[in-house]
Every structure is written in C-alpha cells, then in structure tokens.
Write a protein that holds these residues in place. Structure first.
Motif, mmCIF file in Angstrom:
data_model
loop_
_atom_site.group_PDB
_atom_site.id
_atom_site.type_symbol
_atom_site.label_atom_id
_atom_site.label_comp_id
_atom_site.label_asym_id
_atom_site.label_seq_id
_atom_site.Cartn_x
_atom_site.Cartn_y
_atom_site.Cartn_z
ATOM 1 N N LYS A 1 0.835 -1.200 0.000
ATOM 2 C CA LYS A 1 0.000 0.000 0.000
ATOM 3 C C LYS A 1 0.872 1.252 0.000
ATOM 4 O O LYS A 1 1.878 1.323 0.708
ATOM 5 N N VAL A 2 0.476 2.237 -0.808
ATOM 6 C CA VAL A 2 1.234 3.493 -0.890
ATOM 7 C C VAL A 2 0.889 4.369 0.315
ATOM 8 O O VAL A 2 -0.281 4.692 0.559
ATOM 9 N N GLU A 3 1.916 4.753 1.084
ATOM 10 C CA GLU A 3 1.716 5.551 2.305
ATOM 11 C C GLU A 3 1.982 7.033 2.093
ATOM 12 O O GLU A 3 1.380 7.878 2.751
ATOM 13 N N ASP A 4 2.897 7.351 1.169
ATOM 14 C CA ASP A 4 3.261 8.768 0.986
ATOM 15 C C ASP A 4 3.889 8.963 -0.393
ATOM 16 O O ASP A 4 4.530 8.058 -0.922
ATOM 17 N N ILE A 5 3.668 10.147 -0.955
ATOM 18 C CA ILE A 5 4.263 10.531 -2.241
ATOM 19 C C ILE A 5 4.867 11.926 -2.082
ATOM 20 O O ILE A 5 4.198 12.841 -1.585
ATOM 21 N N ARG A 6 6.111 12.100 -2.486
ATOM 22 C CA ARG A 6 6.750 13.422 -2.386
ATOM 23 C C ARG A 6 7.692 13.648 -3.571
ATOM 24 O O ARG A 6 8.000 12.730 -4.324
ATOM 25 N N VAL A 7 8.175 14.891 -3.674
ATOM 26 C CA VAL A 7 9.173 15.251 -4.690
ATOM 27 C C VAL A 7 10.324 15.961 -3.990
ATOM 28 O O VAL A 7 10.098 16.837 -3.150
ATOM 29 N N ALA B 1 16.305 18.173 0.596
ATOM 30 C CA ALA B 1 15.956 16.806 0.203
ATOM 31 C C ALA B 1 16.277 15.820 1.324
ATOM 32 O O ALA B 1 15.508 14.889 1.594
ATOM 33 N N LYS B 2 17.417 16.025 2.007
ATOM 34 C CA LYS B 2 17.801 15.137 3.109
ATOM 35 C C LYS B 2 16.789 15.201 4.250
ATOM 36 O O LYS B 2 16.456 14.175 4.873
ATOM 37 N N LYS B 3 16.282 16.395 4.517
ATOM 38 C CA LYS B 3 15.272 16.546 5.571
ATOM 39 C C LYS B 3 14.008 15.768 5.224
ATOM 40 O O LYS B 3 13.398 15.122 6.078
ATOM 41 N N GLN B 4 13.617 15.851 3.961
ATOM 42 C CA GLN B 4 12.415 15.138 3.513
ATOM 43 C C GLN B 4 12.594 13.624 3.663
ATOM 44 O O GLN B 4 11.705 12.921 4.151
ATOM 45 N N VAL B 5 13.747 13.106 3.213
ATOM 46 C CA VAL B 5 14.006 11.667 3.297
ATOM 47 C C VAL B 5 14.087 11.225 4.757
ATOM 48 O O VAL B 5 13.543 10.170 5.135
ATOM 49 N N LYS B 6 14.730 12.039 5.598
ATOM 50 C CA LYS B 6 14.837 11.718 7.030
ATOM 51 C C LYS B 6 13.453 11.622 7.665
ATOM 52 O O LYS B 6 13.165 10.713 8.452
ATOM 53 N N ASP B 7 12.597 12.568 7.311
ATOM 54 C CA ASP B 7 11.233 12.576 7.838
ATOM 55 C C ASP B 7 10.498 11.283 7.468
ATOM 56 O O ASP B 7 9.839 10.669 8.301
ATOM 57 N N LEU B 8 10.645 10.858 6.194
ATOM 58 C CA LEU B 8 9.969 9.643 5.727
ATOM 59 C C LEU B 8 10.536 8.394 6.403
ATOM 60 O O LEU B 8 9.789 7.493 6.794
ATOM 61 N N VAL B 9 11.867 8.349 6.548
ATOM 62 C CA VAL B 9 12.527 7.192 7.174
ATOM 63 C C VAL B 9 12.052 7.019 8.611
ATOM 64 O O VAL B 9 11.729 5.909 9.063
ATOM 65 N N GLU B 10 11.990 8.129 9.349
ATOM 66 C CA GLU B 10 11.597 8.057 10.764
ATOM 67 C C GLU B 10 10.096 7.832 10.927
ATOM 68 O O GLU B 10 9.655 7.104 11.821
#
Length: 717
Positions: free
Chosen positions: A342-348, A361-370
């Motif tokens: 299931k798709v949980e989130d979509i970002r650019v 971009a690193k902040k966005q990826v960190k947010d998704l990882v956590e």
C-alpha cells in the motif's frame, strides 16, 4: 485422416521418451488441458514429464499437424492439374520436413510469367525435350528452323534455341533433388560476406564493414546485427560459394544428363544459366531466411530464460520501501510503500542539478525514514540515477541508520506508468509518481509488479525489436504463465494482471474474480469461486490448484488440488491428525516416517501425487522464490574510478546475451563477463553457467573510464 500414430512415433524418437507418454500428453492437450496443469496434476499419466518437455511435445505435434495439412493441400493442388503420380504422392506423404514438401510442389506451383513460361506459350516445350537428346549443334539448328513462326513471334534460330534452353533451365531449378543438394552445399561450404555501403560513414556496425564467416558457424547475435545493419542501409550482404564446383556438381545431379558421357556445350550453358539466374538467388534468400529464423529463435530463447529468472527474483517481505524515480529538472519522485504494497506517501525532492536542493531533500528523506520505519531505498537506474545514488549514499553515511539501498532496472516502469492499468490503479497521481511506486514494488514483489508490464519492455533481451513479434510475444507469455502458476497466487490479494496468467483463465475471468471479491469480500473457500461468472467446471479444474485461500479449509491454502482432498483426508486420518495440524512439527515428523510407496497402494493414489500432497502439507504456503538468494544491498557508493585490476567483487547478473553476461557490481555501469571469461572449461552459451538474478563472484579485468566499460571475469584470480 491424421496419421497420429506416425506423429507419436516421430515425437517419441526425437525427444527420447516413451510412446505412451507422448500419446497421453497429446490426448490431454487435445482435451483442453493447459501445460502447467498437466505438469503439476497429471504426473501419473505423463510419467512426470516436466514443462519443458511438454512444451516441446506441443510444438512438435503442432508442426506435424500443420505439415500433414500442407501435404494434403499440395496433393489436392497437383491432382487438380492431372499431374499427380503414385510415386509423387508417396514422396509427398513420406516427407518429414515442410521444406521438402515445398520443393516437391515447386514444379507444379503457379508462377508469374517467366522466360520459360513464355517459351512454353510459343510452343517450344517439344523442342526443349529434344534438346536433352544426344544431338550435335548442326542438328539443333536444323530442328530450330522448323519452329520459326510469325504467329509465335519467333523469327530467328537463336530465339528458338534460347526459348528451349529457358525451359530446361527452369526444369533444373525446380528439381527437388537439385534444390536440396544446392541448399546443403551452400549452407555447409558457403561464406556470408558483409561489406559497408559507405566505409566513410560512422555507425555501430563498423566491425562488419569488411567481414566474412562460414555460414554454418555464424552466431545468432551476428546474424541479427548484420540484418539490422542491412535494413538501416549501412551494410550489404552476399553469400559466396565456389560457383564452378556447384555447376560441375549440378551436371552430375540432374538425372536427365546421365545419358551424356560429356555434356554438350549448349547444355553446360543452360546449367550455368539455371544456377546463376534462378537457383542461386532463390537459395540465398532461403538460407538468409533460415539463418534469421534460427537467430530469432535463439534470441527469443535467451529473452525467455532471462525473463523467467527475473520474474522469479525473491520478494523482500515485511519491509517498508522507499522508491525513488530519479530526475534532474522535474525532481526525484518518492513513493513509500508499506509491507503489503500500500502506498503511504508521495513526495518530490530536488537533490540533483539544476536545483541542487540537497539539504532540503535530506530533511524530507529523514522525515519519511523516521515516520514509516523505512529499511530499504530502491533507486531506478534511469536519468540522474548516478547523482541520486550519491545523494542516498551520503544520506545513509551521515545518519548512521540501519538503512540500505539498491539500484533496480527501470525498464518498463514508464510503460506501466502511462498505461490504462496504472491510471485505474492510481488515478490521482502523475506518470512519474506511479513510476516511483512501481520501482519500490519491484523489490517487494517482483512477480506481482512485473506482470503489469508488457514482457517485451522489461529489459532482459537482445535484438527484441528485430525478431518476429508474434513468436516473441507467444514465448514470453508462456514464460509468465509458467512462473505465475509455479509460484501460485493468493486469490484474495492478487491483481487482474496476475490472475489472468493462471492456468485456464483469461483477463475476463480474472476481472470477474476481482469484481466478485470487491462486492462480496474475501473468498472464504475454493468452492466459492464456482459462483464467479464464467468460472465454469473446466476453468475450475485447470485453475483451482494454483489459487490459494487462507480461509475456512486449511487445504485451500496449499497447492493440493480439490480432486485430491479425499485422499488427503484419508492420509491425515491414517496418521491420526487433522487439517488443523497442517504445517506443524508433529505432522512433519509423522509424514517423514511414512512408507509412501506402500501408502500410495493402500490409498489407491499415484506415488507422484502422494509425494506432492505430502510436500504441500509440510509447507502449505510455500513460495519457491524464498529459497533463492536475495539481492545485494549497498550502504556506500562505488565508482568506476575505484575499480582496480584483480579486485574481487560480488555482483548480480542483470542480463544475458549470446556473447556474455552483464553484471551489476554496484557501479552505475554494468560490467561485462565475456563468455570466454565464464569458465576454465569450454561452454556453448552463457546460460549454461549463469541466470538472470544470480549472485556471483567476479574479478575486475580492466576498465575504460572514457567509454564507461568494465570487463570482468568469473575465473578466480
């Protein structure tokens, strides 16, 4: 009437199997049973023949039936001309190859107007027959004068003689013995000669600008490359052979010349004309066509083998995945997919040029990882893949997370993303966002995702656009069907794309199943499938064993066919257990202690079927892909500049071609292991050693940073 026993005898001889096995397989196929069903559930009847042998039988019986049909047609056509003799009928009926039938039919086949047919219209057939008698030239001239006629526009002796010679030349050309001999001689002794149309013109075909090779030795990939170069107008191709030896041979091969101790000059001239004008161009076309067909079959076989291994890549279960579709100007699309897809989130994000918003971009990826507990990042290998990989590797090293990344082939992702299927699945997303989801799911469940894509677009073939698209599609569809049925599907989660490949099913039935499921909720048992529209008795028989349901009856989640449920209950009763014990250690231990050969007689069931029942009870929801090696994941990046001669690496086989295999070693560019570097022993083909998806040890032979080429070896250094 179809000579079925003759066909059974011939197939059995060719495949080295028993006649009864061949007979049963043909009967089962004729009754509408699919090959996966026969292979899995009719082992007693076939003597446990595998899918490959079953497909060979299917192909051979199809060929022989088509051959028989063509023989009947040719006999009818010749008979209609009043020219069918008992001897000719026997020759046609005994032919084992279609080419032989066509050779026998050639003299009677309607032709467009030829020099010979024009000569016949002028009444010169009797003169041609006389030319084959022992006559000197003066006698021929004297006879020719009698055929000079205003009515037939024959005004000179030379015109009459030429007409007679044209008739004989065509007789020689149409003779089946002559054609077969010239064809074999040309194939075995001829050379394929390739030259540039313009040697100053640059192209990828430069290695063929002055190239020659014996016809019988030329490899499949060379044939297809030469064909493409010829089609694109870079190359000119000719078959060369010693014409004198062929013409001398023809003098001895044409039976009507046997009366001559030495062939008269006028007939020698006819033989030469027949070969150069009629036989040679025709045989050259036939041989080029034969080479192309064999090359196409070889390319399709490689493509099919590669596709099978790609579809059988082990799924990465129980992980939340971040998929990245790399790009420059428009940014990298991110898709988070949970363990059930299931798709949980979509970002650019925009970590690549020209934006270079790396920190953001690193902040966005960190947010998704956590937020989602991401463990694996999957990067597509398309545009900006190199820069995106660098960004991900830097992110992992800075954040010291238990996080890994892998680069996967994007092949076909864009095709799927723009398809009607993708639009129906994700109507609110754009093409690149759908692509990021597809990239993530390729690791999570490669089979379920890749079946949504046209098999020709998955990027594991060579020259796929140069082969017969009909044959390629048929072969690849068979591969997908074979793999899907081999793995089996969960009826309550499978997509239409997956279900349509199940034995006995099609897209309409698959759609009906999904619609029924959406309307009535999850299927509770296999019997319930009988209520699905168009899911008739034959479909049920063929499909049900490959459909799994974790529901009311524990047997429904196994590969045991409902037709064997009674035997299964009897088996469980024999060891004092029930279906509730399926998969338990107690059941496993009791089954291992059984004498299955003795039990099969007691239960009146075939030993192969009993073996399969026992295996399914021990591992009810077995996924054969789980036993294969998992893909290699990375934490840091490796560049082509980092590679040194002799360096030992582990890599994944990405693609296989005639001349070697391309290996992903964690560098953007795949390395090539040439066939000569695959083993110390001689091997005929790379597929004898490796398969797509294999994890192998390789050593660096050399690198070319400028051309981005990496040469690898599998020979231990």
């Amino acid at each position: 009437m179809e000579p079925i026993q003759f066909m059974i005898d011939q197939i059995s001889e060719e495949l080295k199997i028993k006649k009864e096995q061949t007979k049963q397989v043909i009967r089962l196929l004729d009754e509408g049973n699919t090959i996966p069903f026969i292979a899995r559930y009719r082992k007693e009847l076939t003597g446990q023949l595998d899918e490959t042998t079953l497909r060979n039988i299917f192909e051979k019986i199809t060929y022989l039936r088509n051959l028989h049909q063509r023989k009947e047609e040719v006999i009818r056509l010749i008979e209609a001309q009043g020219k069918l003799t008992d001897e000719l009928r026997k020759e046609i009926e005994s032919a084992s190859k279609l080419q032989r039938v066509e050779d026998l039919y050639r003299p009677y086949k309607p032709k467009r107007r030829t020099r010979a047919s024009i000569a016949k219209e002028k009444g010169l057939e009797p003169f041609a027959e006389v030319l084959l008698e022992k006559m000197d030239y003066d006698q021929i001239v004297e006879l020719a004068q009698k055929y000079i006629s205003k009515e037939y526009e024959l005004s000179t002796v030379d015109e009459v003689i030429q007409g007679g010679q044209d008739i004989i030349a065509e007789m020689i050309s149409d003779d089946p013995v002559v054609r077969e001999w010239v064809r074999n001689e040309t194939f075995n002794r001829g050379i394929i000669r390739v030259q540039a149309k313009d040697s100053d013109k640059e192209s990828v075909y430069e290695m063929y600008y002055d190239y020659q090779e014996p016809i019988k030795n030329i490899r499949h990939h060379r044939v297809l490359a030469i064909n493409r170069g010829e089609k694109e107008d870079y190359l000119k191709v000719k078959i060369q052979i010693d014409e004198k030896s062929i013409i001398d041979g023809l003098v001895n091969k044409f039976s009507l010349f046997s009366k001559f101790r030495e062939l008269p000059r006028h007939l020698t001239k006819v033989v030469e004309d027949s070969y150069k004008r009629l036989i040679s161009p025709s045989i050259e076309r036939e041989i080029r066509q034969l080479l192309t067909e064999k090359a196409e079959d070889g390319a399709i076989q490689i493509f099919s083998a590669n596709l099978r291994q790609l579809l059988l890549q082990p799924p990465i279960k129980g992980k939340t995945i971040l998929g990245i579709d790399p790009a420059y100007r428009t940014g990298c699309k991110l898709a988070v997919v949970n363990p059930v897809g299931k798709v949980e989130d979509i970002r650019v994000i925009y970590p690549t040029p020209p934006q270079n918003k790396v920190e953001e971009a690193k902040k966005q990826v960190k947010d998704l990882v956590e937020k989602f507990g991401i463990e694996i990042i999957v990067i597509g290998n398309g545009t900006a893949s190199r820069e995106t990989e660098q960004f991900v590797a830097d992110f992992i090293s800075e954040h010291d997370k238990d996080l890994y990344y892998i680069i996967v082939s994007e092949a076909g992702a864009s095709v799927y993303s723009a398809s009607r299927l993708a639009k129906e699945e994700f109507p609110d997303l754009d093409v690149s966002e759908r692509s990021a989801i597809s990239i993530a799911r390729r690791i999570q469940d490669p089979l379920a995702e890749l079946v949504k894509i046209d098999p020709k677009s998955v990027g594991v073939g060579q020259y796929q656009h140069d082969v017969s698209q009909k044959k390629l599609e048929a072969s690849l569809t068979q591969v997908v069907e074979s793999v899907v049925n081999y793995v089996g599907v969960d009826i309550n989660t499978a997509s239409i794309s997956l279900l349509q490949y199940i034995s006995g099913m099609n897209k309409t039935v698959a759609k009906n199943i999904v619609e029924y499921r959406e309307k009535n909720g999850k299927f509770k048992n296999r019997e319930e499938l009988k209520e699905v529209p168009r899911f008739g008795a034959k479909t049920y028989e063929q499909a049900i064993g490959f459909l799994r349901i974790d529901g009311e009856n524990p047997l429904d989640k196994t590969s045991i066919h409902p037709e064997s449920y009674a035997v299964t209950y009897a088996l469980l009763d024999h060891i004092n257990l029930t279906t509730r014990d399926i998969g338990t250690e107690n059941l496993k231990q009791k089954l291992k202690e059984l004498d299955l050969e003795k039990l099969s007689k007691m239960l009146d069931v075939g030993l192969p079927t009993l073996n399969d029942i026992v295996a399914s009870l021990i591992r009810p929801f077995r996924d054969p892909r789980d036993e294969l090696p998992k893909p290699i994941f990375h934490k840091d990046i490796l560049k082509i500049e980092d590679l040194k001669q002799g360096m030992h690496l582990q890599g994944t086989v990405r693609n296989i071609v005639d001349f070697g295999a391309f290996i992903d070693i964690g560098v953007k560019e795949d390395g090539l292991v040439h066939i000569s570097e695959m083993s110390e022993k001689y091997i005929k083909h790379p597929l004898d050693v490796v398969s797509v998806g294999d994890i192998i040890d390789v050593w660096v032979l050399s690198t070319d940073v400028q051309k981005k080429r990496i040469s690898l070896t599998m020979k231990k250094h």
